[in-house]
Scaffold this active site. Structure first.
Site, PDB file in Angstrom:
ATOM      1  N   LYS A  77      42.763 116.415 -99.549  1.00  0.00           N
ATOM      2  CA  LYS A  77      43.382 117.219 -98.484  1.00  0.00           C
ATOM      3  C   LYS A  77      43.392 118.696 -98.862  1.00  0.00           C
ATOM      4  O   LYS A  77      43.105 119.566 -98.049  1.00  0.00           O
ATOM      5  CB  LYS A  77      44.825 116.738 -98.224  1.00  0.00           C
ATOM      6  CG  LYS A  77      44.909 115.345 -97.599  1.00  0.00           C
ATOM      7  CD  LYS A  77      46.309 115.000 -97.151  1.00  0.00           C
ATOM      8  CE  LYS A  77      47.281 114.660 -98.240  1.00  0.00           C
ATOM      9  NZ  LYS A  77      47.285 113.278 -98.719  1.00  0.00           N
TER      10      LYS A  77
ATOM     11  N   SER B 210      43.822 111.379-103.153  1.00  0.00           N
ATOM     12  CA  SER B 210      44.529 111.561-101.887  1.00  0.00           C
ATOM     13  C   SER B 210      44.986 113.016-101.723  1.00  0.00           C
ATOM     14  O   SER B 210      44.737 113.659-100.702  1.00  0.00           O
ATOM     15  CB  SER B 210      45.740 110.609-101.854  1.00  0.00           C
ATOM     16  OG  SER B 210      46.595 110.932-100.803  1.00  0.00           O
TER      17      SER B 210
ATOM     18  N   HIS C 251      51.691 121.001-102.916  1.00  0.00           N
ATOM     19  CA  HIS C 251      51.766 119.575-102.577  1.00  0.00           C
ATOM     20  C   HIS C 251      52.595 118.872-103.642  1.00  0.00           C
ATOM     21  O   HIS C 251      52.546 119.224-104.808  1.00  0.00           O
ATOM     22  CB  HIS C 251      50.367 118.960-102.503  1.00  0.00           C
ATOM     23  CG  HIS C 251      50.320 117.749-101.627  1.00  0.00           C
ATOM     24  ND1 HIS C 251      50.026 117.809-100.281  1.00  0.00           N
ATOM     25  CD2 HIS C 251      50.548 116.437-101.895  1.00  0.00           C
ATOM     26  CE1 HIS C 251      50.058 116.609 -99.761  1.00  0.00           C
ATOM     27  NE2 HIS C 251      50.381 115.737-100.720  1.00  0.00           N
TER      28      HIS C 251
ATOM     29  N   ASP D 247      41.513 109.767 -96.062  1.00  0.00           N
ATOM     30  CA  ASP D 247      42.880 109.745 -96.599  1.00  0.00           C
ATOM     31  C   ASP D 247      43.866 109.268 -95.540  1.00  0.00           C
ATOM     32  O   ASP D 247      44.826 108.568 -95.853  1.00  0.00           O
ATOM     33  CB  ASP D 247      43.313 111.117 -97.134  1.00  0.00           C
ATOM     34  CG  ASP D 247      44.676 111.015 -97.822  1.00  0.00           C
ATOM     35  OD1 ASP D 247      44.782 110.224 -98.779  1.00  0.00           O
ATOM     36  OD2 ASP D 247      45.634 111.667 -97.385  1.00  0.00           O
TER      37      ASP D 247
ATOM     38  N   ARG E 117      47.735 102.174 -98.550  1.00  0.00           N
ATOM     39  CA  ARG E 117      48.398 102.131 -99.861  1.00  0.00           C
ATOM     40  C   ARG E 117      49.903 102.008 -99.708  1.00  0.00           C
ATOM     41  O   ARG E 117      50.574 101.341-100.492  1.00  0.00           O
ATOM     42  CB  ARG E 117      48.066 103.412-100.657  1.00  0.00           C
ATOM     43  CG  ARG E 117      46.619 103.447-101.145  1.00  0.00           C
ATOM     44  CD  ARG E 117      46.266 104.831-101.677  1.00  0.00           C
ATOM     45  NE  ARG E 117      47.143 105.294-102.707  1.00  0.00           N
ATOM     46  CZ  ARG E 117      47.625 106.542-102.798  1.00  0.00           C
ATOM     47  NH1 ARG E 117      47.302 107.461-101.909  1.00  0.00           N
ATOM     48  NH2 ARG E 117      48.425 106.890-103.778  1.00  0.00           N
TER      49      ARG E 117
END
Ligand code: URA
Length: 429
Positions: A186, A182, A81, A160, A167
């Site tokens: 996930k 966040s 990520h 999220d 956001r």
């Protein structure tokens, strides 16, 4: 509990209790807490920050709003990520590439956030591509081809899904606490064995200095480790876009070029470095060099592109349907010199004003618009040379984008500093 009391506590710099965090997050995910109160809390967290315990509790509260994915095979489960950057298209290549290594890659990704683009918006530039797989569809696809790239849903980290969109349009993105919760909510919900994080720093990232990106990397890795995930991180340079293209359809095109063995070398180098860390983490390779060789072999053989095409097809996308690109306009250099600065914030805003990102939650993005950045930091530029190509059909938006692009670029009398594309994050003992 009274939401305004909890918001005020954080506004005044207090530490929230686990029960308060859970109350706010679960109420929001259920639809019992309105956007305006969650926005106020996010802004208070952005300004006041959270300590490591609050960050872990926020992450866990977000995970608890949905289900965790189940293992579907004996293969190690891995993912990557990024904390968000301009032109960052590595996920499109990395997911299928790791699946070629006999790994399961259950990638829950995000949409555009602040000035940065999102993997899901990019993939949706492929006609038909679905980013809303149900858990059953996701598990079936993972068992069959070893990868998917989908979004948070009403059952997968729904907190999220909602907070991310909020956001994006409320100026509350660049917070170590909110980014950590966040991303890690996930990733933990994916039930991973190993994770590599691409923590970006520079003008085109949420955190502009290496120092701040180290703090974020430490927070992300700590949350990975406490969940039993082998977590590593690279700190990567975002003082200029990754590759040339910044947008949605144009970034898909550039990713496909990389998977075909051409395309900008920085995109491939960073993708391979991230992938190599995963192979070493799960013991598929003994050394990074061996891992790099394996990944290069998958790219050169065409297997990465083949797996990407399988993934797109299984998610309903049509790779062969045309992906429209906007009409090309040029921004030319009005002087000569060395390219010393590219302000990624302004370049990102240029894409947003053309409709490639959102100004309000839930807006549709225009996949056809984007930028092709033709010069790199340290390049010599002569007056009249093309600095950036703008892809957009609407002349008024092109003018707005041109003004931002012009302001984003500085030429100097000598080559400025160019930073290493990536460096390993070494956690403090
Ligand atoms: N990616 C995410 O999923 N969340 C963030 O906050 C930043 C990048």
């Amino acid at each position: 509990m009274i939401p305004a009391v909890i918001i005020s506590k954080k506004r005044d710099g207090g530490k929230l209790s686990e029960a308060e965090i859970r109350f706010m997050v679960s109420s929001y995910a259920r639809g019992d807490l309105p956007d305006y109160q969650m926005s106020a809390l996010a802004m208070a967290i952005f300004i006041r920050g959270m300590d490591p315990q609050e960050i872990s509790q926020l992450t866990d509260a977000m995970i608890a709003t949905g289900n965790r994915l189940r293992r579907v095979s004996q293969r190690p489960r891995v993912d990557k990520h990024s904390t968000g950057g301009l032109g960052d298209k590595t996920s499109l290549i990395l997911g299928p590439m790791l699946a070629c290594c006999d790994l399961d890659v259950p990638m829950i990704s995000g949409r555009g956030l602040g000035i940065t683009g999102g993997t899901l918006d990019k993939l949706e530039a492929i006609p038909g591509y679905r980013c809303d797989l149900s858990e059953q569809e996701a598990e079936h696809q993972l068992a069959k081809i070893g990868c998917f790239i989908t979004g948070a849903t009403d059952s997968l980290v729904p907190a999220d899904k909602k907070l991310y969109a909020l956001r994006d349009v409320t100026g509350t993105v660049p917070s170590v606490a909110l980014i950590t919760a966040s991303i890690m909510s996930k990733k933990i919900a994916e039930t991973l064995d190993a994770l590599v994080l691409d923590v970006k720093w520079g003008t085109g990232a949420f955190l502009d200095t290496l120092e701040k990106s180290r703090e974020l990397a430490a927070s992300l890795c700590a949350n990975g480790k406490r969940s039993g995930i082998q977590t590593t991180a690279l700190l990567s340079d975002m003082n200029q876009p990754l590759g040339r293209m910044v947008g949605n359809a144009c970034e898909v095109d550039e990713s496909i070029q990389v998977m075909q063995g051409s395309g900008p070398s920085d995109v491939w180098e960073l993708t391979r470095e991230l992938g190599a860390r995963v192979l070493v983490s799960v013991g598929k390779s003994a050394t990074l060099d061996e891992a790099r060789r394996i990944l290069q072999g998958h790219l050169d053989s065409g297997r990465v592109l083949e797996r990407f095409e399988q993934m797109v097809a299984m998610q309903g996308g049509d790779m062969h349907a045309s992906r429209k690109l906007g009409k090309v306009s040029q921004v030319l250099a009005n002087g000569s010199g060395w390219l010393t600065r590219i302000d990624g914030q302004l370049l990102g805003q240029a894409v947003i004003v053309m409709g490639g990102g959102r100004v309000q939650a839930g807006q549709r993005v225009d996949p056809s618009v984007g930028l092709s950045v033709e010069k790199r930091l340290g390049d010599r530029v002569d007056k009249g040379e093309v600095l950036v190509r703008i892809l957009c059909d609407d002349p008024a938006k092109v003018e707005d984008a041109k003004a931002l692009v012009r302001d984003s670029i500085a030429l100097g009398d000598a080559p400025g500093q160019v930073f290493a594309l990536w460096q390993d994050f070494i956690p403090e003992p």
